[in-house]
Design a protein around this motif. Sequence first.
Motif, short mmCIF file in Angstrom:
data_model
loop_
_atom_site.label_atom_id
_atom_site.label_comp_id
_atom_site.label_asym_id
_atom_site.label_seq_id
_atom_site.Cartn_x
_atom_site.Cartn_y
_atom_site.Cartn_z
N SER A 205 3.48 -2.11 -12.07
CA SER A 205 3.29 -2.25 -10.63
C SER A 205 3.22 -3.72 -10.25
O SER A 205 2.56 -4.51 -10.93
CB SER A 205 2.00 -1.55 -10.19
N ILE A 206 3.91 -4.07 -9.16
CA ILE A 206 3.88 -5.44 -8.65
C ILE A 206 3.61 -5.42 -7.16
O ILE A 206 3.74 -4.37 -6.51
CB ILE A 206 5.20 -6.19 -8.93
N LEU A 225 10.44 -1.11 -11.74
CA LEU A 225 9.09 -1.50 -11.35
C LEU A 225 8.64 -0.71 -10.12
O LEU A 225 9.44 -0.29 -9.30
CB LEU A 225 9.05 -3.00 -11.04
N LYS A 226 7.33 -0.51 -10.02
CA LYS A 226 6.73 0.11 -8.85
C LYS A 226 6.30 -1.02 -7.90
O LYS A 226 5.50 -1.87 -8.28
CB LYS A 226 5.53 0.95 -9.24
N VAL A 227 6.84 -1.00 -6.70
CA VAL A 227 6.64 -2.10 -5.77
C VAL A 227 5.66 -1.68 -4.67
O VAL A 227 5.85 -0.65 -4.01
CB VAL A 227 7.97 -2.54 -5.13
N TYR A 228 4.64 -2.50 -4.47
CA TYR A 228 3.66 -2.28 -3.41
C TYR A 228 3.63 -3.51 -2.50
O TYR A 228 4.05 -4.59 -2.89
CB TYR A 228 2.27 -2.00 -4.01
N TYR A 229 3.10 -3.33 -1.28
CA TYR A 229 3.34 -4.32 -0.24
C TYR A 229 2.06 -4.94 0.32
O TYR A 229 1.05 -4.26 0.50
CB TYR A 229 4.15 -3.69 0.90
N LEU A 230 2.15 -6.26 0.59
CA LEU A 230 1.08 -7.03 1.21
C LEU A 230 1.54 -7.45 2.60
O LEU A 230 2.50 -8.22 2.73
CB LEU A 230 0.77 -8.27 0.37
N ASP A 235 -0.80 -15.94 9.35
CA ASP A 235 -1.40 -16.80 8.32
C ASP A 235 -1.05 -16.34 6.91
O ASP A 235 -1.74 -16.68 5.94
CB ASP A 235 -2.93 -16.84 8.49
N GLY A 236 0.01 -15.55 6.79
CA GLY A 236 0.42 -15.07 5.48
C GLY A 236 -0.26 -13.78 5.09
O GLY A 236 -0.71 -13.01 5.95
N VAL A 237 -0.35 -13.50 3.80
CA VAL A 237 -0.94 -12.24 3.33
C VAL A 237 -2.46 -12.34 3.32
O VAL A 237 -3.04 -13.44 3.26
CB VAL A 237 -0.43 -11.87 1.92
N ASN A 238 -3.11 -11.18 3.37
CA ASN A 238 -4.56 -11.10 3.34
C ASN A 238 -5.03 -10.93 1.90
O ASN A 238 -4.66 -9.95 1.24
CB ASN A 238 -5.04 -9.92 4.19
N PRO A 239 -5.84 -11.85 1.37
CA PRO A 239 -6.29 -11.74 -0.03
C PRO A 239 -7.01 -10.43 -0.33
O PRO A 239 -6.93 -9.91 -1.45
CB PRO A 239 -7.23 -12.94 -0.19
N ASP A 240 -7.71 -9.87 0.65
CA ASP A 240 -8.42 -8.61 0.41
C ASP A 240 -7.44 -7.49 0.08
O ASP A 240 -7.79 -6.55 -0.66
CB ASP A 240 -9.25 -8.23 1.64
N ASP A 241 -6.23 -7.58 0.62
CA ASP A 241 -5.23 -6.55 0.32
C ASP A 241 -4.80 -6.61 -1.15
O ASP A 241 -4.42 -5.59 -1.73
CB ASP A 241 -4.00 -6.73 1.22
N VAL A 242 -4.84 -7.80 -1.72
CA VAL A 242 -4.51 -7.94 -3.14
C VAL A 242 -5.51 -7.17 -3.99
O VAL A 242 -5.15 -6.43 -4.91
CB VAL A 242 -4.49 -9.43 -3.56
N VAL A 243 -6.78 -7.34 -3.67
CA VAL A 243 -7.84 -6.64 -4.40
C VAL A 243 -7.67 -5.12 -4.26
O VAL A 243 -7.80 -4.38 -5.24
CB VAL A 243 -9.23 -7.07 -3.90
N GLU A 244 -7.36 -4.69 -3.05
CA GLU A 244 -7.20 -3.26 -2.80
C GLU A 244 -6.03 -2.68 -3.61
O GLU A 244 -6.15 -1.59 -4.21
CB GLU A 244 -6.97 -3.01 -1.31
N LEU A 245 -4.92 -3.40 -3.65
CA LEU A 245 -3.78 -2.93 -4.43
C LEU A 245 -4.09 -2.89 -5.92
O LEU A 245 -3.65 -2.00 -6.64
CB LEU A 245 -2.55 -3.81 -4.17
N ARG A 247 -7.04 -2.36 -7.27
CA ARG A 247 -7.92 -1.21 -7.52
C ARG A 247 -7.13 0.09 -7.55
O ARG A 247 -7.40 0.97 -8.37
CB ARG A 247 -9.00 -1.14 -6.45
N LYS A 248 -6.18 0.22 -6.65
CA LYS A 248 -5.43 1.48 -6.54
C LYS A 248 -4.32 1.60 -7.57
O LYS A 248 -4.06 2.69 -8.10
CB LYS A 248 -4.82 1.60 -5.13
N HIS A 249 -3.63 0.48 -7.85
CA HIS A 249 -2.40 0.59 -8.63
C HIS A 249 -2.35 -0.33 -9.85
O HIS A 249 -1.34 -0.33 -10.56
CB HIS A 249 -1.19 0.28 -7.73
N ARG A 250 -3.39 -1.11 -10.09
CA ARG A 250 -3.41 -2.02 -11.23
C ARG A 250 -2.15 -2.90 -11.28
O ARG A 250 -1.44 -2.97 -12.28
CB ARG A 250 -3.57 -1.25 -12.55
N ILE A 251 -1.90 -3.56 -10.16
CA ILE A 251 -0.71 -4.42 -10.10
C ILE A 251 -0.78 -5.49 -11.19
O ILE A 251 -1.84 -6.02 -11.51
CB ILE A 251 -0.56 -5.08 -8.71
#
Length: 479
Positions: A205-206, A225-230, A235-245, A247-251
Amino acid sequence: MEWKLDRTIKKPIYKQIADFIEQGISTGAFSQESMLPSERILAKELGVNRSTIVAAYDELQSLGIVERKKGSGTRISTDIWGVSHKRIPNWGRYMEDGSFLPNLPFVQRIRTEIRRNDVINLSSGELSPTLWPSEQFRTIFTKHPFTEPLGYDHPKGNASLRETISEHVREYRNIDIPSSSILITSGAQQALHLIVQCLLKSGDSIAIEDPSYFYSLPLFQSAGLKVYYLRVDQDGVNPDDVVELYRKHRIRMIFLNPSYQNPTGASLHPSRRKKILDISSELGIPIVEDDPYSLISFNGDNGTTLKSMDENGNVLYISSLSKIVASGLRIGWVIGPSKVIDRLADAKQQVDFGHSIFPQWAANEFLKDPYFDAHISMLRGELEKRCDEIVKSLDEYLHGEVEFNRPKGGIHIWCRFKSVFNEKQLLEESMRRGVSFVPGSVYGSGKGYVRFTYGRGEMKFIREGISRFADALIACKQQ
């Protein structure tokens, strides 16, 4: 029949049956002298609906493998055998079954059309020929003798060029790295391919930005690859979304374009950059930073790269000369831990035995030339003028129809339209009027988005291009 369908795989049943029959024809299991089983009989033997057999035979007929006549049944085509009783490979099937996916249809269509001389190109992510330092390269070729050996070079790339790039990124990007941690590639695209092929495996997962230039590249899907989105905001991507992904998908890897992002033009806020690096270090997730645009900020501020803030070796940094010198040079580089660069260099050597010495030599001479600073200064000024021109033209011809943020650098402007339109229809209408753009869906966005590129279009044609686009939009609304 001893053969059985495999209902556990994704391949459609009718295609499995078509493949089975084609193989049987090749091996002689199905005789050319006799008819193939009827649709009803074959459906009963295989335990499928008759319509499935009809679809399989239709597939074989479209490929020229069988002939069908109403009331007479289905037989092997007489045209597939030559006078020497040899068959031509089914190239259509080979192309369909290949693991490397083709470009998106929109991308293929645009690339075909922009070859026409009468098309105003507001789609290609490259510089206008008038912005290339062609005269300076002619001077280099005249004044500097080429004395490099013509054999295979170092797997990581020419040593002199890598030393020059080491100095270049130290001066312009504040990245302090030895030349041994640099790999020369055929543009940023090859660097991405090498990273995906060497450091990830099918099923991993990426995370990529949404919308994103990476979305338009089939390399992730080709690699399984399994692709997930930020989601990207101003102001660009939200860092909290990285943590969430995570937790859910082990990117396992994050791909970012932090400075003047393609297609939105947004830049990742400094506080978000730091937080994302902290998350990367905490979770052990590598970041791939694609940085083609940071040198072409309009105010001359190169900003801070993630790599320059990277204290733990978590960032693989990709850049190139495509957006700041000329795309045809095909000079890019990837910077990272030495052992990773060694792995990527080994793979590149297997693919092409290393980069050609001629563009490496030319790039090295240009980067060392005192003219480089003047070129970048010129480029920033000219691109800002083009940006102002496209903003003025959007306001004039599409006032009230479109929303956008004026970029502070880069070569793209991202537009959201208030009215709903059919992307394919709008693209065709625009092409007929002689102007190209990129529909937002190419980058994974929802409906109503368009990316215009002002780096490729000549200054004098930008206004006319937006005018033609506005006419195409009106035509679509009336249909």
